[in-house]
Design an enzyme around this catalytic site. Structure first.
Site, PDB file in Angstrom:
ATOM      1  N   GLU A  63      43.806  39.853  33.859  1.00  7.26           N
ATOM      2  CA  GLU A  63      43.107  39.738  33.646  1.00  7.26           C
ATOM      3  C   GLU A  63      41.999  39.874  35.077  1.00  7.26           C
ATOM      4  O   GLU A  63      42.570  37.941  34.911  1.00  7.26           O
ATOM      5  CB  GLU A  63      42.647  39.399  32.022  1.00  7.26           C
ATOM      6  CG  GLU A  63      43.337  40.137  30.785  1.00  7.26           C
ATOM      7  CD  GLU A  63      42.449  41.518  30.721  1.00  7.26           C
ATOM      8  OE1 GLU A  63      41.356  42.203  31.830  1.00  7.26           O
ATOM      9  OE2 GLU A  63      43.774  41.700  30.048  1.00  7.26           O
ATOM     10  N   GLU A 112      34.300  41.241  45.120  1.00  8.36           N
ATOM     11  CA  GLU A 112      33.541  40.645  44.105  1.00  8.36           C
ATOM     12  C   GLU A 112      33.154  38.905  44.596  1.00  8.36           C
ATOM     13  O   GLU A 112      33.627  38.608  45.328  1.00  8.36           O
ATOM     14  CB  GLU A 112      34.931  40.014  43.364  1.00  8.36           C
ATOM     15  CG  GLU A 112      34.181  39.726  41.782  1.00  8.36           C
ATOM     16  CD  GLU A 112      35.230  38.759  40.766  1.00  8.36           C
ATOM     17  OE1 GLU A 112      36.308  38.604  41.245  1.00  8.36           O
ATOM     18  OE2 GLU A 112      35.246  39.314  39.793  1.00  8.36           O
TER      19      GLU A 112
HETATM   20  P1  NDP Z   1      41.578  32.297  40.058  1.00  8.22           P
HETATM   21  O1  NDP Z   1      42.180  32.960  40.615  1.00  8.22           O
HETATM   22  O2  NDP Z   1      41.139  30.961  41.912  1.00  8.22           O
HETATM   23  O3  NDP Z   1      41.975  30.614  39.440  1.00  8.22           O
HETATM   24  C1  NDP Z   1      42.599  31.263  38.150  1.00  8.22           C
HETATM   25  C2  NDP Z   1      43.567  30.507  37.291  1.00  8.22           C
HETATM   26  O4  NDP Z   1      44.600  30.231  38.245  1.00  8.22           O
HETATM   27  C3  NDP Z   1      42.591  29.045  38.166  1.00  8.22           C
HETATM   28  O5  NDP Z   1      43.437  27.854  36.684  1.00  8.22           O
HETATM   29  C4  NDP Z   1      43.176  28.328  38.912  1.00  8.22           C
HETATM   30  O6  NDP Z   1      44.054  26.817  39.041  1.00  8.22           O
HETATM   31  C5  NDP Z   1      45.119  29.125  38.802  1.00  8.22           C
HETATM   32  N1  NDP Z   1      45.697  29.229  39.650  1.00  8.22           N
HETATM   33  C6  NDP Z   1      45.814  29.641  41.267  1.00  8.22           C
HETATM   34  N2  NDP Z   1      46.211  29.771  42.270  1.00  8.22           N
HETATM   35  C7  NDP Z   1      47.646  29.815  41.050  1.00  8.22           C
HETATM   36  C8  NDP Z   1      49.097  30.349  41.505  1.00  8.22           C
HETATM   37  N3  NDP Z   1      49.654  30.540  42.590  1.00  8.22           N
HETATM   38  N4  NDP Z   1      49.739  30.149  40.398  1.00  8.22           N
HETATM   39  C9  NDP Z   1      49.540  29.621  39.388  1.00  8.22           C
HETATM   40  N5  NDP Z   1      48.053  29.872  39.346  1.00  8.22           N
HETATM   41  C10 NDP Z   1      47.467  29.424  40.001  1.00  8.22           C
HETATM   42  O7  NDP Z   1      40.137  32.749  39.707  1.00  8.22           O
HETATM   43  P2  NDP Z   1      38.814  31.507  39.860  1.00  8.22           P
HETATM   44  O8  NDP Z   1      39.044  30.103  39.171  1.00  8.22           O
HETATM   45  O9  NDP Z   1      37.944  31.684  40.639  1.00  8.22           O
HETATM   46  O10 NDP Z   1      37.984  32.037  38.493  1.00  8.22           O
HETATM   47  C11 NDP Z   1      37.450  33.548  38.765  1.00  8.22           C
HETATM   48  C12 NDP Z   1      38.033  35.181  38.714  1.00  8.22           C
HETATM   49  O11 NDP Z   1      38.470  35.284  37.656  1.00  8.22           O
HETATM   50  C13 NDP Z   1      37.242  36.000  39.467  1.00  8.22           C
HETATM   51  O12 NDP Z   1      38.249  36.900  39.785  1.00  8.22           O
HETATM   52  C14 NDP Z   1      36.861  36.760  38.347  1.00  8.22           C
HETATM   53  O13 NDP Z   1      36.204  37.896  38.106  1.00  8.22           O
HETATM   54  C15 NDP Z   1      38.336  36.400  37.293  1.00  8.22           C
HETATM   55  N6  NDP Z   1      37.752  36.631  35.954  1.00  8.22           N
HETATM   56  C16 NDP Z   1      39.101  37.451  35.748  1.00  8.22           C
HETATM   57  C17 NDP Z   1      37.964  37.587  34.281  1.00  8.22           C
HETATM   58  C18 NDP Z   1      38.920  39.206  32.850  1.00  8.22           C
HETATM   59  O14 NDP Z   1      38.915  39.491  31.670  1.00  8.22           O
HETATM   60  N7  NDP Z   1      39.251  40.373  33.680  1.00  8.22           N
HETATM   61  C19 NDP Z   1      37.329  36.993  33.410  1.00  8.22           C
HETATM   62  C20 NDP Z   1      36.846  36.289  33.561  1.00  8.22           C
HETATM   63  C21 NDP Z   1      37.387  35.481  34.552  1.00  8.22           C
HETATM   64  P3  NDP Z   1      43.369  26.112  40.322  1.00  8.22           P
HETATM   65  O15 NDP Z   1      41.774  26.262  39.004  1.00  8.22           O
HETATM   66  O16 NDP Z   1      43.713  25.188  40.347  1.00  8.22           O
HETATM   67  O17 NDP Z   1      42.994  26.953  41.422  1.00  8.22           O
END
Ligand code: NDP
Length: 480
Positions: free
Chosen positions: A248, A384
């Site tokens: 997602e 975004e």
């Molecule tokens: P990120 O993609 O930065 O992170 C999401 C999660 O993935 C966090 O727990 C993060 O950890 C983890 N993560 C980051 N890098 C890795 C990796 N290499 N391997 C495994 N896990 C990893 O997103 P954000 O937290 O910044 O959230 C915002 C984004 O989420 C926006 O783009 C938004 O649109 C999207 N989003 C989508 C939704 C949907 O339903 N389609 C709903 C809500 C948000 P860490 O925080 O430690 O980096």
């Protein structure tokens, strides 16, 4: 200072490295707790606990699993005030929003899937008097759930609930930026005696512990919500290992406002859709297209309403806009505001950091911001921003509205405001999005498929879609 713990095999434990990261409260800009900087070793321990728990958990009757989840949902409700306060402090969102949206939805997710699993049935396919096929839907085993920071407990529970209900054991990682409510959830699990090893929660960096969860050979499915670039990276690791993947991802959501809409209701909904949670909801409308006949009137009324949104201390009543989630994110959003100006956008309201006084003087606040005069091809209309920044522009026909709406790589959620039923049905079919709302926004029935088209994701969550994802289908063909 409070040290957050990992939750492995039913116990709250320190990371094996004994290293911690700072956790900053965005409204005050200060470190207020420490997060485990977990590593592969912690993932090994969590996977071992999940593996040990799996036979028992998957072997429980559906009613027994459902009852465990019900208890968990009730325990969240019992601690709703504490959880709402924690969410507001950790994320910067208004306490009122955490109380009315985030935490109630956290318990509702778990309760919903505790019920859904009792109604989940699989198909059978008769071959007349030759044979019968029936589909067994069995839990996958150990699954990984990785969630973002914008709706921390809400999205964390949205993933773990169907995974657990379907009989899997979970290794989950909340965002390192907002770990607190997942930690409190683990304390709740410990308190109510939730079966050990069934849910394991690891904290830390995405590229470190998140990566280790995704890469672990015993983790057979990954449910991820986050940014599109991270989703692509995760897919590149998981796909060659043939893991199931639900992604997602991001959005650049259009709202189409037609001249025949209910003006007042649309105005209120569009303002909410633009700036709820400081615009940090993947479903927020960030491109507002307004039919030219009402463009000036709607724009002026919209700007008036946006000016009334009070940016303030998230804990104060009456605050409509809290802090954005971190300093880095604030700078990213401010960078897009600068870019919009460079691209020739006219800033109608906001356009800068908000400096509060008192307790929040070092907090990360941005005034809700609206630009007009940007082209579809401009970066601010294509990428975004994920913050309180919206663009508005007029359109002249239904065809142009669809072209503008579909004109980015994203396809998460589109919203149409019109009283013409025929038009609404027609547009719903033409809009290339996973979700189309008509005359409403964020109205959710948890049974419906949820997810994005194009670069907004792969797969659907919600209802039986999620239970299908978290089970492996096995066809059994029995010859008569
Ligand atoms: P990120 O993609 O930065 O992170 C999401 C999660 O993935 C966090 O727990 C993060 O950890 C983890 N993560 C980051 N890098 C890795 C990796 N290499 N391997 C495994 N896990 C990893 O997103 P954000 O937290 O910044 O959230 C915002 C984004 O989420 C926006 O783009 C938004 O649109 C999207 N989003 C989508 C939704 C949907 O339903 N389609 C709903 C809500 C948000 P860490 O925080 O430690 O980096």
């Amino acid at each position: 200072m409070e040290k957050i713990a990992n939750y492995i095999d039913g116990a709250l434990v320190a990371p094996q490295s004994n290293e911690y990261l700072d956790n900053v409260a965005p409204a005050i800009g200060q470190v207020y707790s420490l997060i485990p900087d977990s590593t592969e070793q912690d993932v090994e321990a969590a996977v071992a606990a999940a593996e040990k728990a799996f036979p028992l958990w998957s072997g429980l009757s559906v009613d027994e699993r459902s009852a465990h989840l019900e208890r968990l949902a009730t325990a969240i409700e019992d601690q709703a005030d504490e959880l709402a306060m924690a969410e507001s402090v950790d994320n910067g969102k208004p306490l009122s929003l955490a109380k009315t949206v985030d935490i109630p939805r956290g318990s509702a997710n778990i309760r919903f899937f505790s019920h859904a699993i009792t109604q989940y049935a699989s198909e059978s396919h008769s071959m007349g008097d030759i044979a019968v096929n029936f589909t067994l839907r069995e839990p996958i085993g150990i699954v990984g759930c990785i969630s973002p920071w914008n709706l921390p407990l809400y999205l964390f529970t949205w993933k773990i609930a169907p995974a657990l209900a379907a009989g899997n054991c979970v290794v989950a990682k909340p965002s390192e930026v907002t770990p607190m409510t997942a930690y409190l959830l683990s304390k709740i699990c410990e308190k109510i005696g939730f079966p050990k090893g069934v849910l394991n929660i690891l904290h830390g960096l995405g590229h470190k512990v998140g990566n280790a969860i995704v890469s672990h050979p015993k983790v057979k499915a990954i449910s991820f919500t986050g940014g599109t670039a991270t989703g692509a990276h995760i897919a590149s690791i998981a796909a060659p290992k043939f893991k199931k993947l639900s992604l997602e991802l991001g959005g650049k959501n259009p709202a189409l406002v037609f001249a025949d809409c209910d003006f007042e209701e649309t105005l209120n909904t569009v303002v909410r859709a633009s700036f709820a949670n400081q615009g940090q909801i993947c479903l927020c409308s960030s491109r507002i297209y307004i039919e030219r006949a009402i463009y000036d009137k709607f724009r002026d009324a919209y700007i008036d309403k946006v000016k009334q949104l009070k940016v303030g201390d998230p804990l104060e009543e009456g605050t409509a806009q809290g802090a954005v989630v971190s300093e880095a994110h604030m700078n990213k959003v401010l960078g897009y505001i600068d870019l919009a100006k460079q691209e020739g956008g006219k800033c109608l309201v906001g356009g800068e950091r908000a400096h509060l006084t008192g307790r929040c003087e070092n907090g990360f606040f941005i005034y809700p911001t609206v630009f007009e005069g940007l082209k579809l091809s401009d970066r601010v209309n294509q990428e975004e921003v994920f913050g309180p920044v919206v663009t508005i522009q007029p359109f002249d026909s239904d065809e142009e509205a669809v072209e503008l709406a579909n004109g980015t790589e994203y396809g998460l959620a589109a919203t149409v405001y019109s009283s013409n039923v025929k038009r609404c049905h027609g547009l719903a079919r033409q809009l290339d999005f996973g979700i189309v709302w008509v005359n409403t926004w964020l109205l959710r029935d948890l049974r419906t498929p949820f997810g994005g088209a194009k670069s907004s994701g792969v797969g659907r969550e919600g209802g039986f879609e999620a239970l299908k994802f978290f089970t492996e289908a096995k066809n059994v063909c029995v010859k008569y």
